[in-house]
Design an enzyme around this catalytic site. Structure first.
Site, PDB file in Angstrom:
ATOM      1  CB  SER A 192       7.507   1.753   3.325  1.00 57.45           C
ATOM      2  OG  SER A 192       6.457   1.121   4.019  1.00 57.45           O
ATOM      3  CB  THR A 193       9.197  -0.255   7.371  1.00 57.73           C
ATOM      4  OG1 THR A 193       7.974  -0.858   6.958  1.00 57.73           O
ATOM      5  CG2 THR A 193       9.466  -0.596   8.832  1.00 57.73           C
ATOM      6  CG  HIS A 218       3.988   2.965   2.185  1.00 53.60           C
ATOM      7  ND1 HIS A 218       4.670   1.812   1.900  1.00 53.60           N
ATOM      8  CD2 HIS A 218       3.653   3.499   0.983  1.00 53.60           C
ATOM      9  CE1 HIS A 218       4.751   1.650   0.587  1.00 53.60           C
ATOM     10  NE2 HIS A 218       4.145   2.666   0.008  1.00 53.60           N
ATOM     11  CG  MET A 311       8.447  -5.418   3.665  1.00 53.80           C
ATOM     12  SD  MET A 311      10.055  -6.225   3.857  1.00 53.80           S
ATOM     13  CE  MET A 311       9.659  -7.870   3.289  1.00 53.80           C
ATOM     14  CG  ASP A 314       4.326   1.554  -3.519  1.00 54.96           C
ATOM     15  OD1 ASP A 314       3.823   1.486  -4.646  1.00 54.96           O
ATOM     16  OD2 ASP A 314       4.098   2.479  -2.717  1.00 54.96           O
TER      17      ASP A 314
END
Length: 378
Positions: A192-193, A218, A311, A314
């Site tokens: 993600s991030t 993501h 973050m 998931d």
């Protein structure tokens, strides 16, 4: 106010500045301490107000957003959330911004900006919160899109510091289950991030005949095609968005399309991609949980799982399912993560065999593949 996240908004649109300021100031844990219409004005505000996070428009007068970001990350590294347009050019520029050190981005609509930004308010403030906790690093001169040097009139005299944390202790490793190992390895990556750069660093190390790679990062619709094309131009393996029904082949990486769910299935002797419009999982679409759960079910001990910076949680539980099915799992360590959320949760779930710095992950994967009887070189 001292405990609130201090945000500076930099955007040439008075409407966007006003809307973002209003959205930020409605939050109990953040405050907009300044708004600038161009980098020259931003320079003074940043120096005086010492913000925790900056929101930055890509298209700016006097100096474009990328040039400003490049100089900012060399002279005063600060978490930045880019405000990008939903266009092909906007997507490419956003990816460049992430390369230069931006933590994340918000995709603003081309029309209906006022209503669009209000609809995105929850997403905007969540990304600001994540950015405030993110680890940013000083940018070297090499990747800058413009000439380097601290004499920049937009940022002269601004200084800053970088943060670091000790690496996480590795989780104890155990051997895969007794199911017979084959050479049909598939590398399964969730992120993600901060993940776009982490994924790039890993894939660029892979040889042309590396095992197949399936990836969920993501990312919203409209950006993953540009992300895949950028990686394809840089890597020795082929990289593309996953397409429903296509075979998963060695030497190829398949990226979950933004706004879709991506999983894998078996068709006879082959692995195939499944891309559908099923609902969000853990609030994400694409979701790492969806991909990793299918990897546990379909691949078993043929999977090598990798959880990268991001973050939230998931994919953590599904990664534990992968480990229980015989997969070998690696998590990125805290010190090299932009945000140590998803790897941390996977470690806490007991899903991980090894915790490694980002720069060691590609080699560790290939060594694992070689140990299974398939020889590759980096």
């Amino acid at each position: 106010m001292t405990n609130k996240i201090k945000v500076v908004v930099v955007d040439d649109s008075a409407l966007v500045r006003s809307l973002l300021t209003e959205i930020i100031n409605k939050q109990p844990d953040m405050v907009c301490v300044g708004a600038a219409s161009d980098p020259l004005m931003a320079r003074e505000i940043i120096r005086e107000r010492d913000p925790d996070v900056i929101t930055l428009d890509v298209e700016m007068p006097k100096m474009d957003g990328l040039e400003f970001l490049s100089r900012l990350m060399r002279l005063r590294p600060t978490p930045v959330v880019m405000v990008s347009t939903l266009t092909e050019q906007g997507a490419e520029t956003t990816l460049r911004a992430l390369e230069l050190g931006a933590v994340d981005f918000v995709a603003k609509p081309r029309i209906g900006v006022a209503s669009g930004l209000q609809q995105l308010a929850d997403d905007i403030v969540e990304k600001i919160r994540i950015a405030a906790r993110a680890r940013v690093r000083r940018l070297s001169a090499a990747p800058a899109p413009t000439p380097t040097g601290s004499s920049s009139p937009a940022l002269r005299g601004i200084t800053g510091h970088t943060a670091s944390s000790p690496p996480a202790a590795p989780a104890p490793a155990t051997a895969p289950s007794g199911v017979r190992l084959s050479t049909e390895k598939v590398i399964c990556i969730g992120a993600s991030t901060g993940g776009t750069e982490a994924i790039k660093e890993i894939l660029m190390e892979f040889p042309p005949d590396a095992p197949a790679v399936v990836i969920t990062q993501h990312m919203p619709p409209g950006f993953t095609a540009s992300f895949a094309a950028r990686l394809d131009s840089l890597c020795r393996i082929r990289v593309a968005e996953a397409r429903d029904g296509e075979r998963i082949l060695p030497g190829h990486a398949y990226i979950a399309p933004g706004g879709k769910q991506f999983s894998i299935a078996r068709s006879g002797a082959n692995y195939v991609a499944v891309v559908d419009d099923s609902p969000p999982v853990n609030r994400h679409k694409p979701s790492v949980e969806v991909l990793f759960r299918s990897c546990a079910r379909v691949l078993g001990p043929n999977a090598i799982g990798v959880m990268l910076t991001g973050m939230g949680a998931d994919g953590a539980e599904a990664m534990k399912e992968m480990r229980d099915a015989g997969a070998y799992n690696i998590a990125q360590d805290e010190a090299s993560c932009v945000v140590f959320g998803m790897p941390k949760m996977a470690i806490q779930a007991g899903a991980v065999h090894e915790v490694l710095p980002l720069k060691q992950i590609a080699r560790a994967i290939m060594e694992r593949v070689a140990a299974a009887g398939v020889r590759h070189r980096i």
